[in-house]
Scaffold this active site. Structure first.
Site, PDB file in Angstrom:
ATOM      1  N   LYS A 101       0.808  -1.231   0.000  1.00  0.00           N
ATOM      2  CA  LYS A 101       0.000   0.000   0.000  1.00  0.00           C
ATOM      3  C   LYS A 101       0.837   1.274   0.000  1.00  0.00           C
ATOM      4  O   LYS A 101       0.419   2.304  -0.538  1.00  0.00           O
ATOM      5  CB  LYS A 101      -0.975   0.015   1.176  1.00  0.00           C
ATOM      6  CG  LYS A 101      -2.157  -0.913   0.985  1.00  0.00           C
ATOM      7  CD  LYS A 101      -3.285  -0.587   1.939  1.00  0.00           C
ATOM      8  CE  LYS A 101      -4.510  -1.433   1.636  1.00  0.00           C
ATOM      9  NZ  LYS A 101      -4.314  -2.864   1.996  1.00  0.00           N
ATOM     10  N   GLU A 123     -10.283   7.577   3.946  1.00  0.00           N
ATOM     11  CA  GLU A 123     -11.011   6.716   4.870  1.00  0.00           C
ATOM     12  C   GLU A 123     -10.157   5.470   5.065  1.00  0.00           C
ATOM     13  O   GLU A 123      -9.259   5.189   4.281  1.00  0.00           O
ATOM     14  CB  GLU A 123     -12.363   6.315   4.288  1.00  0.00           C
ATOM     15  CG  GLU A 123     -12.307   5.234   3.217  1.00  0.00           C
ATOM     16  CD  GLU A 123     -11.700   5.708   1.908  1.00  0.00           C
ATOM     17  OE1 GLU A 123     -11.788   6.927   1.625  1.00  0.00           O
ATOM     18  OE2 GLU A 123     -11.117   4.868   1.188  1.00  0.00           O
ATOM     19  N   SER A 388       1.558  -9.786  -1.108  1.00  0.00           N
ATOM     20  CA  SER A 388       1.239  -8.368  -0.939  1.00  0.00           C
ATOM     21  C   SER A 388       1.642  -7.800   0.415  1.00  0.00           C
ATOM     22  O   SER A 388       1.903  -6.608   0.538  1.00  0.00           O
ATOM     23  CB  SER A 388      -0.250  -8.133  -1.197  1.00  0.00           C
ATOM     24  OG  SER A 388      -1.039  -8.982  -0.383  1.00  0.00           O
TER      25      SER A 388
HETATM   26  C1  LIG Z   1      -5.117  -3.895   1.597  1.00  0.00           C
HETATM   27  C2  LIG Z   1      -4.425  -5.146   1.310  1.00  0.00           C
HETATM   28  C3  LIG Z   1      -4.820  -5.980   0.225  1.00  0.00           C
HETATM   29  C4  LIG Z   1      -6.014  -5.698  -0.626  1.00  0.00           C
HETATM   30  O1  LIG Z   1      -5.945  -4.532  -1.393  1.00  0.00           O
HETATM   31  P1  LIG Z   1      -5.742  -4.556  -2.968  1.00  0.00           P
HETATM   32  O2  LIG Z   1      -6.054  -3.161  -3.363  1.00  0.00           O
HETATM   33  O3  LIG Z   1      -6.697  -5.550  -3.526  1.00  0.00           O
HETATM   34  O4  LIG Z   1      -4.349  -4.933  -3.231  1.00  0.00           O
HETATM   35  C5  LIG Z   1      -4.073  -7.121  -0.026  1.00  0.00           C
HETATM   36  N1  LIG Z   1      -3.015  -7.456   0.735  1.00  0.00           N
HETATM   37  C6  LIG Z   1      -2.618  -6.696   1.775  1.00  0.00           C
HETATM   38  C7  LIG Z   1      -1.430  -7.134   2.569  1.00  0.00           C
HETATM   39  C8  LIG Z   1      -3.300  -5.524   2.099  1.00  0.00           C
HETATM   40  O5  LIG Z   1      -2.898  -4.770   3.139  1.00  0.00           O
END
Ligand SMILES: *Cc1c(COP(=O)(O)O)cnc(C)c1O
Length: 405
Positions: A101, A123, A388
């Site tokens: 993010k 938000e 992610s």
């Molecule tokens: C917020 C988040 C997501 C989901 O958000 P996307 O916009 O779909 O990428 C996925 N993995 C993690 C670790 C997150 O913090």
């Protein structure tokens, strides 16, 4: 690659179009005042993203502050346990703050600075976007107002504390169900009144134009790095790329690097407890076309056509729609969207931790679970999974709900 008359060689030039449409999806369905503010952001972004000063500053920040490029790791023990397919992960868990993010938050905050804004507004639901934006605001010396439902504030105390430590102002929203939807409305309202001095920063490839475009561009660093790294490591492209899809930003980030390649791409949505509406958040799989939060996409609706209640074991994936570009690529057939349920996710969470020494975020564990399934089906080849984020934020929840397996 050409698919249904869409040439992926020139795809990024043509999509979205000047009004923010990916085919019929996207757009900016907002009040006239907000439309003006969106146009201001669009114009500034299109100017700045071509400026070598902006690009080199963002590049420096990514390297010196975020710790990019993040590596790719070969999951040797996990691969061996599944057969002959080789699994790899792109380590966004090693990006500063522990997830992808920050890639778009640093971009959005740098844009705010270039536009002469003094404040960023957003938000947050589970608090992950709020923490990433508060981090970016602290770095750039911007004020930061985060709107959060009262219910979420109670549930997510550690993230609320993090935001406050980073100097953000966390504003409690007490309307309606006091969760994400009401927080979005409150943040947009605040932005409408303050847009001369502030900029709204969305948390995924969602919302009115230009956000889906901008967030994709900022996240595309994942795909650019990953493609080059993977070829460097193995001498070839992966056979498949997998990422989890909530709003869809980490997925668009890595997918954008491989859209024009002969690579199978899989976006994984959370099936939660099952296929009944309310038990999952698999909007692309089970949803229909509709407008919410300022954009047209595919969404899960209740009997009144309003965004349906959704559920996932991963709080970052429980959103009743996905970015308009995912809806477009879904209809086009370029990306295959599939689902993974809570149980498969938790299994993958423990398996990756035990076999590889990497504790994934529960969101990311959805992608890992699918990669493991796919490996068994494929029999040979290679799979690149976007990891992610890291699982530190999920420890208390996992221990309380599942114990230590
Ligand atoms: C917020 C988040 C997501 C989901 O958000 P996307 O916009 O779909 O990428 C996925 N993995 C993690 C670790 C997150 O913090």
């Amino acid at each position: 690659m050409i698919l249904n008359n869409i040439d992926f060689e020139t795809y990024f030039k043509n999509y979205p179009d000047k009004d923010g449409y990916f085919g019929k999806y996207g757009g900016a369905y907002v009040s006239p005042e907000l439309k003006k503010a969106m146009e201001e952001i669009t114009e500034a972004y299109f100017t700045i993203c071509k400026s070598s000063k902006f690009i080199s500053e963002l590049r420096r920040i990514r390297h010196d502050f975020q710790g990019r490029p993040t590596p790719i790791s070969h999951l040797e023990r996990l691969s061996e346990s599944l057969g002959n397919v080789q699994l790899y992960v792109k380590r966004e868990d090693l990006n500063h703050t522990g997830a992808h993010k920050l890639n778009h938050c640093m971009g959005e905050a740098l844009l705010a600075k270039y536009m002469g804004k003094k404040k960023v507004i957003a938000e947050t639901g589970a608090g992950q976007h709020g923490v990433a934006l508060a981090t970016a605001a602290a770095y750039f010396g911007l004020q930061c107002d985060i709107y959060m439902g009262a219910v979420d504030i109670k549930k997510q105390a550690p993230n609320v504390a993090r935001m406050k430590i980073l100097g953000a102002n966390v504003i409690e929203v007490t309307e309606g169900l006091q969760t994400l939807k009401e927080a979005v409305d409150a943040a947009f309202n605040a932005y409408m009144n303050e847009y001369k001095d502030a900029i709204y920063c969305i948390g995924s490839v969602l919302g009115p134009h230009p956000f889906p475009l901008m967030v994709r561009d900022f996240q595309s660093v994942i795909g650019v790095e990953a493609r080059e790294q993977f070829i460097g490591m193995t001498g070839e492209l992966p056979d498949a790329v997998v990422a989890c899809v909530g709003g869809g930003s980490n997925a668009m980030g890595i997918f954008s690097g491989f859209l024009n390649d002969p690579v199978d791409i899989y976006g994984i949505e959370p099936l939660g407890r099952g296929t009944t509406l309310g038990d999952h958040a698999a909007s692309l799989k089970y949803g229909t076309e509709g407008i919410m939060h300022g954009f047209n996409s595919i969404m899960l609706k209740d009997e009144n056509g309003e965004p349906a209640p959704v559920y996932s074991v991963a709080s970052g994936l429980d959103y009743p729609s996905s970015g308009p570009e995912h809806a477009f690529l879904h209809d086009l057939g370029r990306i295959k969207y599939d689902v993974i349920n809570d149980e498969e996710t938790i299994d993958a969470f423990f398996t990756l931790s035990r076999l590889e020494g990497i504790i994934p975020a529960i969101e990311s564990a959805h992608a890992v679970a699918y990669g493991m399934k796919l490996a068994k089906e494929m029999g040979r080849g290679s799979i690149l999974i976007n990891l992610s984020g890291r699982g530190d934020k999920d420890m208390d929840y996992i221990i309380e709900k599942y114990g230590i397996r």
